[in-house]
Scaffold this active site. Structure first.
Site, PDB file in Angstrom:
ATOM      1  N   GLU A  94       0.823  -1.209   0.000  1.00 48.47           N
ATOM      2  CA  GLU A  94       0.000   0.000   0.000  1.00 48.47           C
ATOM      3  C   GLU A  94       0.859   1.262   0.000  1.00 48.47           C
ATOM      4  O   GLU A  94       0.542   2.237  -0.665  1.00 48.47           O
ATOM      5  CB  GLU A  94      -0.954   0.005   1.202  1.00 48.47           C
ATOM      6  CG  GLU A  94      -2.113  -0.949   1.045  1.00 48.47           C
ATOM      7  CD  GLU A  94      -2.906  -0.685  -0.235  1.00 48.47           C
ATOM      8  OE1 GLU A  94      -3.073   0.485  -0.614  1.00 48.47           O
ATOM      9  OE2 GLU A  94      -3.344  -1.668  -0.867  1.00 48.47           O
ATOM     10  N   TYR A 135      -5.857   6.647   5.015  1.00 51.14           N
ATOM     11  CA  TYR A 135      -5.929   5.731   3.873  1.00 51.14           C
ATOM     12  C   TYR A 135      -5.202   4.410   4.190  1.00 51.14           C
ATOM     13  O   TYR A 135      -5.758   3.320   4.032  1.00 51.14           O
ATOM     14  CB  TYR A 135      -5.326   6.362   2.602  1.00 51.14           C
ATOM     15  CG  TYR A 135      -5.240   5.329   1.521  1.00 51.14           C
ATOM     16  CD1 TYR A 135      -6.369   4.982   0.806  1.00 51.14           C
ATOM     17  CD2 TYR A 135      -4.058   4.621   1.300  1.00 51.14           C
ATOM     18  CE1 TYR A 135      -6.338   3.964  -0.126  1.00 51.14           C
ATOM     19  CE2 TYR A 135      -4.018   3.601   0.372  1.00 51.14           C
ATOM     20  CZ  TYR A 135      -5.158   3.281  -0.343  1.00 51.14           C
ATOM     21  OH  TYR A 135      -5.126   2.255  -1.245  1.00 51.14           O
ATOM     22  N   ASP A 163      -8.996   6.016  -2.314  1.00 52.31           N
ATOM     23  CA  ASP A 163      -7.852   6.518  -3.084  1.00 52.31           C
ATOM     24  C   ASP A 163      -8.408   7.183  -4.343  1.00 52.31           C
ATOM     25  O   ASP A 163      -9.639   7.329  -4.477  1.00 52.31           O
ATOM     26  CB  ASP A 163      -6.857   5.387  -3.400  1.00 52.31           C
ATOM     27  CG  ASP A 163      -7.445   4.348  -4.342  1.00 52.31           C
ATOM     28  OD1 ASP A 163      -8.639   4.456  -4.696  1.00 52.31           O
ATOM     29  OD2 ASP A 163      -6.709   3.432  -4.747  1.00 52.31           O
TER      30      ASP A 163
END
Ligand code: SF4
Length: 327
Positions: free
Chosen positions: A36, A119, A137
């Protein structure tokens, strides 16, 4: 439209169409975290290129926590945004010190770790642990904006939807994949999209209106002269530079410029090898590469084969490739 129907369609589509990405094999939390962070502001093909090598170098959270600044920046060399790599290492240290080496599974605790924002916390909680945590995102934001023909509350909508999902892991990744593969910024492939019957932008012919175009920062064009100075053993002269954009990495000596902040080299016998273009955020740089001879400067000689072991920005390899010094 009922949120649960949308979630179910997304999950079903993901189960059939997901790409076989390496961190999807077992969903190990450490691997999901690394993926990520790498994927932020980086194309997936580039992530795939680096992910395996990074995991070979740092196969466990403990190995990453033990890494020095140089080790971690070297393994990240070419991916850009080097601060992310050092923050990832700092995060691994915090997990070891505060949580006994076990990555927490809930968003609130994940947010206590340096380098983890909303996030990344949502991504780790949902993708690694299948917790009902929202993530937004760029891809997800675009899909939601079009489905609802409204881009004002993406996090609220993502949260509403993920709480109705059977598998938050599949739902979140499904929305991301639909955004990446179908709901592209231009010319979305609506005919193949599992959400088209519920998509307001599609049914009203307004897909191009969402999301509304943002004003991009103006692009700066720059020209930088690089010098390739080699010794009899084929080693290349490099210098470690700190300062804006230098990131304490090893750089090739360069001519006078306002962008690279290290000391310019006063080169002798410079002969043009060629030039190449390179983009860093909103800067479009033309690097002109010259072979030159050395003058007395403090510097380091680097064997081209050792390049992968020292932290360096990606333009360095491009310049050496242009001159046929490395592959
Ligand atoms: S139908 Fe088209 S615009 Fe709507 S979510 Fe799917 S790809 Fe995007």
């Amino acid at each position: 439209m009922p949120a649960s129907r949308l979630a179910r369609k997304t999950e079903r589509w993901f189960a059939r169409n997901q790409r076989p990405l390496p961190w999807r094999d077992g969903y190990d939390p450490y691997r999901v975290w690394v993926a990520e962070i790498m994927a932020q502001q980086t194309r997936m093909e580039v992530v795939l290129d680096y992910f395996g090598r990074f995991l070979e170098r740092f196969p466990t959270l403990d190995a990453l926590a033990n890494a020095s600044d140089d080790d971690v920046t070297a393994a990240w060399s070419g991916l850009g945004y080097y601060r992310r790599a050092r923050m990832l290492r700092d995060g691994a240290r915090a997990v070891r010190e505060r949580f006994g080496g076990t990555i927490p599974r809930d968003v609130e605790t994940l947010l206590e770790i340096p380098g983890i924002g909303p996030y990344t916390a949502g991504a780790i909680a949902s993708i690694a642990f299948d917790e009902a945590a929202p993530i937004v995102d760029g891809n997800v934001a675009r899909v939601l904006a079009r489905v609802f023909a409204d881009e004002s509350r993406p996090w609220t909508r993502a949260k509403e939807l993920v709480t109705t999902a059977k598998s938050p892991r599949d739902f979140n990744q499904g929305l991301m994949e639909i955004g990446a593969l179908l709901c592209k910024p231009r010319n979305p492939l609506c005919r193949a999209c599992p959400l088209r019957d519920d998509c307001v932008a599609f049914s009203t012919g307004r897909t191009s209106e969402f999301p509304a175009p943002k004003k991009k920062p103006a692009t700066r064009e720059l020209r930088i002269v690089l010098y390739l100075v080699t010794d009899r053993r084929g080693r290349v002269l490099m210098r470690r530079e700190s300062g804006p954009l230098m990131n304490a990495m090893f750089h090739l000596p360069h001519g006078d410029t306002s962008l690279l902040t290290g000391r310019p080299l006063r080169a002798k016998n410079a002969k043009l090898v060629g030039s190449f273009r390179h983009t860093v955020t909103n800067r479009r740089i033309t690097f002109e590469v010259y072979r030159a001879t050395r003058n007395a400067q403090r510097a380091t000689w680097v064997r081209p084969t050792d390049l992968s072991t020292i932290p360096h920005p990606s333009y360095v390899r491009k310049a050496l490739q242009l001159a046929g010094i490395c592959k």
